[in-house]
Design an enzyme around this catalytic site. Structure first.
Site, PDB file in Angstrom:
ATOM      1  N   TRP A   1       0.060 -43.245 -44.862  1.00 11.60           N
ATOM      2  CA  TRP A   1      -0.305 -43.289 -46.285  1.00 11.60           C
ATOM      3  C   TRP A   1      -1.829 -43.320 -46.416  1.00 11.60           C
ATOM      4  O   TRP A   1      -2.397 -42.707 -47.315  1.00 11.60           O
ATOM      5  CB  TRP A   1       0.294 -44.546 -46.931  1.00 11.60           C
ATOM      6  N   HIS A   2      -2.476 -44.027 -45.485  1.00  9.18           N
ATOM      7  CA  HIS A   2      -3.925 -44.171 -45.587  1.00  9.18           C
ATOM      8  C   HIS A   2      -4.671 -42.875 -45.290  1.00  9.18           C
ATOM      9  O   HIS A   2      -5.790 -42.691 -45.768  1.00  9.18           O
ATOM     10  CB  HIS A   2      -4.426 -45.276 -44.656  1.00  9.18           C
ATOM     11  N   GLY A   3      -4.088 -42.006 -44.507  1.00  4.25           N
ATOM     12  CA  GLY A   3      -4.788 -40.765 -44.243  1.00  4.25           C
ATOM     13  C   GLY A   3      -4.014 -39.854 -43.324  1.00  4.25           C
ATOM     14  O   GLY A   3      -3.229 -40.313 -42.491  1.00  4.25           O
TER      15      GLY A   3
END
Lengths: 330, 483
Positions: free
Chosen positions: B322-324
């Site tokens: 989700w973060h990257g």
């Protein structure tokens, strides 16, 4: 609501007063060789340091009227030699300063046009500066030029507290007399020539190998370029845009060079001014005419200035020399 | 539009003034238009994505409310999941997966040309898609009523203070607040302003100055060994905290002035005594989102042990992703998953060791020890989070161990920031942590409301002047915008 508005006004006024007082304190407290104000603002420029802005600005205050005024960045103060223009009878002054972008040029012009009253302004277009915010040049000016309202206006136009802090520093530098007492530092291989030019006796020997890069022209800088043109025209003078020749290796690394050149040409046409781009046109050689990967050396300057004067003469853009060819004092 | 920009400095007071000057019936539409304008300042065309997400979820919610049939309700839920996750996949993950597949095929010597999309990651897409997804899932579960007013729902999706980097609000909290008639409150203005200033202080005074050091070290890891890389990693821990929690504070403060309460997103995370506690204190709105919509549906901890471990690992891998769209984030998530599983697995053994060495009898010392260990575990994981690639992360970890213990080595840490600036930024970190200590002890509660006016004004002006004088303003975006 009225009470809140009144409170807001009082608190706002208090902010201004405190800002000045704390700024004054930070101006005087030093950490190592820097004031806290410079440390906080990350202002690396020293008064009388690199770029010779200090003697140039001092001269600009008293130089008097000129035929030609040069404006721009280091490309300007290292590329236009008033002595060469004097050979043709023109009295000129070079007001280029380090990293000067259009937003800076505009306020420098507003400050010094009334003093120098040039009949022709030659503005150097160095595309790399059009993707910058103008803070570098502001730092340089704030350390070397006396406080003025144009300085405050420029700080506000830059829209960053860094510029406001630098303007505050400039105010204290001027008021305490430190700026007046400051001396220009010497730099090896560099000589400041009266009239604003910096002569560098070096020949570039390395091979430039820059990475390919795309330059994004900032709309606000283009807007300030338009304002400069309007300002000069409104005062009955002429303005010409030029680009000094650069090493071919540097030019080839700019992947959108043609697009940029077209933008400047279109802007010049829109405003009814001439733009002369000397790149790819003059027979300059990297290891003969340059002192580094960006700047011309005296041999390059002579080649360029002579070609520029020829071009301007051909297009009838040069004013009639004030002093006559033989008695020109630059 | 960045919170730390001149534009926001003009935008927010105007929005606040007009908002409170307008009659109640026009306020929703005004806030919605202001929110769309806020978003469009970045890239106008990407507003289409927010509108698409809004429309799909609005109609999905309405559709679910018109039927009791589970099968039909599920169809609407799937429509919402497909649309939102599809957007997210296309704009955020497509190129990552295509690239990873290409590498995989190349490794087995199969020449497959995967297409690449030439798209820019829309700011805040991970935040607003998760926010709107929570709404449709809640409606599907019957935990919330579908919103019938399209304007109110659109504002829930696009409310500007939290649109681009959260907190990820639930409809059960935020949407309900849009029904309230809000009046101007001086007390809310005061506490909101104080929070905005505190957030700006963390962002521009601490995070952005630390970023100068961290960027230099992490973008040229081969150039440094030992102390500079170690210091850069410590700095990054504070940079990302100040950056993200600073953003959250500004968001919460702005919303508070307008009369809305956003959820707390950070609770002094580096004071956590365990990794599981860390995740109860760090990016709380995302952690609780994953807990409610992924971990519990997977079975949570009410399953056999191996399945529990599996659930934990899945949640943290997804959280990493989700973060990257980069393997560094996946490894970061996996490390946290591993920490948690390991801590559960060794819980009894560690308790025995603590009792054996006598640490259990000294709760304060034990707490301090646990905080220090947890912080350093988090720190190791941050290396992967910040490194530009997995190979960079490994190089950084390796070079970190090449410590020069000589005086000269210690004195050689001032890269990009001079000694004066290093001292300054460390002083500000200490000040921040002291405030955190006060906060965690409960003494900070309602400081802006209860304390005497002269002290409150002193803090207000102190923060303001720190921001103006010591802030770094080079138009750096908030780190979490890229997510």
């Amino acid at each position: 609501m009225i009470k809140l508005a009144r409170q807001t006004a009082v608190y706002g006024l208090l902010v201004v007063v405190l800002y000045g007082l704390v700024g004054w304190m930070f101006f005087h407290i030093r950490v190592g060789d820097q004031s806290v104000l410079d440390l906080a603002t990350r202002n690396p420029v020293e008064t009388g340091g690199f770029g010779f802005t200090l003697p140039r600005i001092r001269e600009a205050e008293t130089w008097g009227e000129v035929d030609i005024l040069f404006l721009g960045s280091s490309h300007t103060y290292r590329s236009f030699d008033p002595r060469i223009f004097a050979e043709y009878g023109y009295r000129s002054f070079n007001l280029g300063t380090t990293g000067q972008t259009p937003i800076n040029s505009y306020y420098v012009l507003k400050r010094y046009f009334p003093k120098l009253r040039p009949r022709l302004v030659i503005l150097d277009i160095y595309r790399n500066l059009y993707d910058r915010d103008g803070l570098e040049s502001f730092y340089d000016l704030s350390k070397n030029a006396p406080f003025s309202w144009e300085m405050v206006a420029m700080a506000l136009a830059l829209r960053t507290p860094h510029a406001l802090n630098a303007a505050l520093d400039n105010f204290f530098l001027t008021q305490t007399g430190r700026l007046e007492r400051a001396q220009q530092q010497p730099f090896e291989d560099e000589v400041y020539v009266p009239g604003g030019y910096v002569e560098t006796h070096k020949v570039y020997t390395k091979s430039p190998n820059p990475k390919p890069r795309r330059i994004e022209l900032q709309e606000f800088q283009l807007d300030y370029l338009r304002r400069i043109i309007d300002y000069v025209y409104a005062r009955g003078s002429r303005i010409v845009l030029v680009s000094q020749p650069e090493p071919l290796e540097i030019l080839r690394a700019v992947v959108n060079y043609d697009e940029i050149a077209a933008t400047f040409a279109a802007l010049a046409e829109e405003k009814g001014v001439r733009y002369f781009d000397f790149n790819f046109k003059l027979p300059v050689q990297t290891h003969v005419h340059f002192s580094d990967a960006d700047h011309l050396n005296p041999a390059g300057v002579r080649l360029y200035n002579t070609a520029l004067i020829d071009t301007l003469q051909k297009h009838h853009l040069l004013p009639t020399p004030t002093n006559g060819k033989s008695s020109a004092s630059y | 539009m960045l919170f730390n920009s001149f534009e926001f400095l003009v935008f927010f007071p105007i929005v606040t003034l007009v908002y409170f000057a307008l009659p109640h019936r026009f306020r929703l539409i005004f806030l919605l238009l202001a929110s769309y304008y806020f978003y469009m300042c970045w890239r106008p065309e990407y507003i289409v994505l927010i509108l698409a997400s809004t429309l799909v979820d609005y109609f999905a919610g309405l559709g679910m409310s018109r039927t009791d049939e589970r099968k039909k309700r599920r169809k609407f839920l799937l429509m919402s999941l497909f649309a939102n996750l599809g957007l997210l996949f296309t704009f955020k993950y497509f190129n990552f997966f295509a690239d990873s597949l290409s590498h995989l095929f190349a490794a087995v010597r199969v020449d497959v040309h995967m297409p690449a999309l030439d798209v820019l990651l829309p700011v805040g897409i991970s935040f607003y898609t998760f926010q709107t997804l929570s709404y449709t899932i809640d409606v599907y579960r019957g935990e919330t009523q579908p919103e019938k007013n399209p304007l109110r729902f659109a504002l829930y999706v696009a409310f500007f203070p939290q649109l681009v980097a959260g907190p990820i609000e639930r409809s059960t909290r935020l949407l309900k607040q849009f029904y309230r008639k809000v009046s101007f409150s001086e007390q809310r203005l005061r506490s909101g302003l104080m929070l905005i200033l505190w957030g700006l202080f963390k962002k521009v005074v601490i995070a952005d100055r630390l970023a100068i050091y961290v960027n230099e070290a992490y973008n040229h890891p081969g150039d440094y060994q030992g102390w500079p890389l170690i210091l850069a990693t410590y700095f990054f821990a504070f940079q990302i905290y100040c950056d993200f929690s600073g953003y959250s504070d500004i968001a919460i403060g702005s919303a508070r002035i307008l009369g809305f309460d956003l959820m707390e997103n950070f609770r002094q995370p580096y004071f956590a005594k365990s990794i599981s506690e860390f995740w109860k204190r760090w990016h709380i709105s995302l952690s609780t989102w994953f807990r409610d919509y992924l971990y519990i549906p997977l079975g949570g901890n009410r399953v056999v042990k191996w399945r529990w471990y599996y659930n934990l690992m899945v949640v943290f891998l997804v959280s990493g992703l989700w973060h990257g769209a980069n393997w560094t984030f996946v490894v970061w998530g996996a490390l946290h998953g591993f920490y948690l599983i390991f801590s559960i697995w060794t819980q009894t053994a560690r308790a025995k060791i603590r009792a054996w060495i006598g640490l259990a009898r000294r709760p304060r010392l034990q707490g301090l020890w646990q905080t220090v260990v947890t912080f350093h575990l988090v720190l190791v994981a941050w290396v992967f989070f910040r490194a530009n690639s997995l190979s960079d992360a490994m190089l950084i970890l390796h070079n970190m161990s090449q410590i020069d213990f000589s005086w000269r080595g210690l004195m050689d840490i001032n890269i990009e920031l001079g000694w004066g600036e290093l001292m300054l930024v460390m002083l500000f970190i200490v000040v921040m942590e002291l405030v955190h200590l006060l906060q965690s002890s409960g003494k900070w509660v309602s400081f802006s409301v209860r304390t005497s006016q002269p002290l409150r004004l002193a803090v207000f002006y102190g923060l303001l002047l720190c921001i103006v004088f010591f802030g770094v303003y080079n138009h750096t975006e908030f780190i979490y915008f890229q997510f």
